[in-house]
Enzyme design. Sequence first.
Site, short mmCIF file in Angstrom:
data_model
loop_
_atom_site.label_atom_id
_atom_site.label_comp_id
_atom_site.label_asym_id
_atom_site.label_seq_id
_atom_site.Cartn_x
_atom_site.Cartn_y
_atom_site.Cartn_z
N CYS A 80 0.88 -1.23 0.00
CA CYS A 80 0.00 0.18 -0.05
C CYS A 80 1.02 1.28 -0.05
CB CYS A 80 -1.03 -0.05 1.23
SG CYS A 80 -2.08 1.54 1.26
N CYS A 83 1.09 4.64 3.71
CA CYS A 83 2.01 4.85 4.79
C CYS A 83 3.45 4.11 4.42
CB CYS A 83 1.77 3.87 6.10
SG CYS A 83 0.11 4.15 6.84
N CYS A 161 -7.95 -0.10 7.41
CA CYS A 161 -6.60 0.60 7.55
C CYS A 161 -6.85 1.29 8.92
CB CYS A 161 -7.01 1.64 6.50
SG CYS A 161 -5.75 3.07 6.32
N TYR A 314 -3.80 31.89 2.16
CA TYR A 314 -4.10 30.39 1.87
C TYR A 314 -5.15 29.90 3.16
CZ TYR A 314 0.30 30.82 -0.57
OH TYR A 314 1.47 31.30 -1.45
N GLU A 335 -8.10 32.97 -0.04
CA GLU A 335 -8.12 31.60 -0.41
C GLU A 335 -8.60 31.50 -2.04
OE1 GLU A 335 -7.62 27.76 -1.43
OE2 GLU A 335 -7.13 28.30 0.62
N ASP A 383 -0.11 29.49 5.30
CA ASP A 383 0.19 28.26 5.31
C ASP A 383 -0.05 27.74 4.13
OD1 ASP A 383 -0.39 25.50 5.90
OD2 ASP A 383 -2.41 25.68 6.95
N CYS A 410 4.04 22.41 5.43
CA CYS A 410 3.89 20.94 5.30
C CYS A 410 5.14 20.46 4.48
CB CYS A 410 2.76 20.65 4.75
SG CYS A 410 2.38 21.24 2.99
#
Length: 454
Positions: A80, A83, A161, A314, A335, A383, A410
């Site tokens: 998968c 992960c 999951c 954002y 946004e 962000d 991120c």
Amino acid sequence: MKPVQKNDRLNVYVEDLTHEGAGVAKIDGYPLFIHGALPGEEVEVHVVKTLKSYGFAKLLDIKLSSPFRVTAPCPVFDVCGGCQMQHLSYDGQLAFKEKLVRDAMARLGKLPDVPVHAIKGMDNPWRYRNKSQIPFGERDGETIAGFYRTRSHDIADTDTCIIQSEEADIVMRELKHQLHAFGIQPYDETAHSGLLRHVVVRKGRATGEVMVVLVTRKKKLPQQEAVIALIRNQVPNVKSIVQNVNPGKTNVIFGDETVTLWGNDVIEDRIGDVRFEISARSFYQVNPDQTEVLYKQALDYAQLNGDETVIDAYCGIGTISLFLAQKAKAVMGVEIVPQAIEDAKRNAQLNGFTNTLFEAGPAEEVIPRWFKEGRKADVLVVDPPRKGCDAHLLGTILEQKPERVVYVSCNPATLARDLRILEDGGYRTREVQPVDMFPQTTHVEAVAWLELGM
């Protein structure tokens, strides 16, 4: 001449991990990337591809195992693509992610002296996702559902999951086993045939409310009432059952048409004291427990005393904006997605905030116009997506010089790049706080606090 050749079998020592979680071994300075290997391990590998500057090898055997290696609890972990890190203990995952942020700051941002705090992880790094997007398909005449294999659109069939909600497991399992009885064919991506493409399950972490979205190729849903009854019987806390119609031959999950089949159009959740209404297509952070940690950190770095005007670039559906509005004089959010702005306005009204303003459009265009109109910001919060801030927006920040910038990221690489630009323009990065938003994966979030001309 490369020190290794394709099809070589080698015993190597693994030194590091890439940002995608592959082990790195070096032969005379030549990196080999090995999926599944961990730092500190001695492994036997089969070289499968060599390029000019690096190569790839398949893990054959572990001669000396890392003390951080664990047995992945997921039965389809090896295939998968959801992960990447279940074979690494959670303490090991946190150390890896903290190192990613520290290395990016020092190497890419040329900011080795900026304090990077210990990463904030979860007490229980499982079952944290409040949104699951489950593709359906068919293999050998049987309905399959699960998640895509790494770098493919082949479905790794599974009934569970362990990073998603139990309700998502139930819906996936029950629909998979009952689909043919309902006369519903799963979607065939190659032939562009069949009906059920995806099932999206959303859950309000604080409220327990569940929404189930059936994404179909056509509007007509056979035995619609029986499907609704099945979901309601199996998931007692379901509050909304929705159909989204996507007739396109596309990898995009949602189409333009959404209809509520049963219950409410939205479900509700809370982050801290702020309420949010979530529709089928709303953007909403998938780990609300850690989102609260992240946003509290952003609020702390904003250093608000009630007199400030804040701009939230954002802003999405206003999650950070409304957190800030609890302490700020005024918050303006921008946004590019119009529907997200409508959600932000609705959520501001839901919480009784009268000190917010939201506008749809590109941040790099709207914010300069706001400044020209005299709408100055004391604090700017960004962000951005993984690609980082738009160059024009960075230019606007340097031109207008708000006293404080809070950067929620991120992607450590683009965070470090943008901090370097802001530093060169007169800002100073006071500190950075990593937060683990996505346990069992390689992704890491971080919040940076910048002040003008310290």
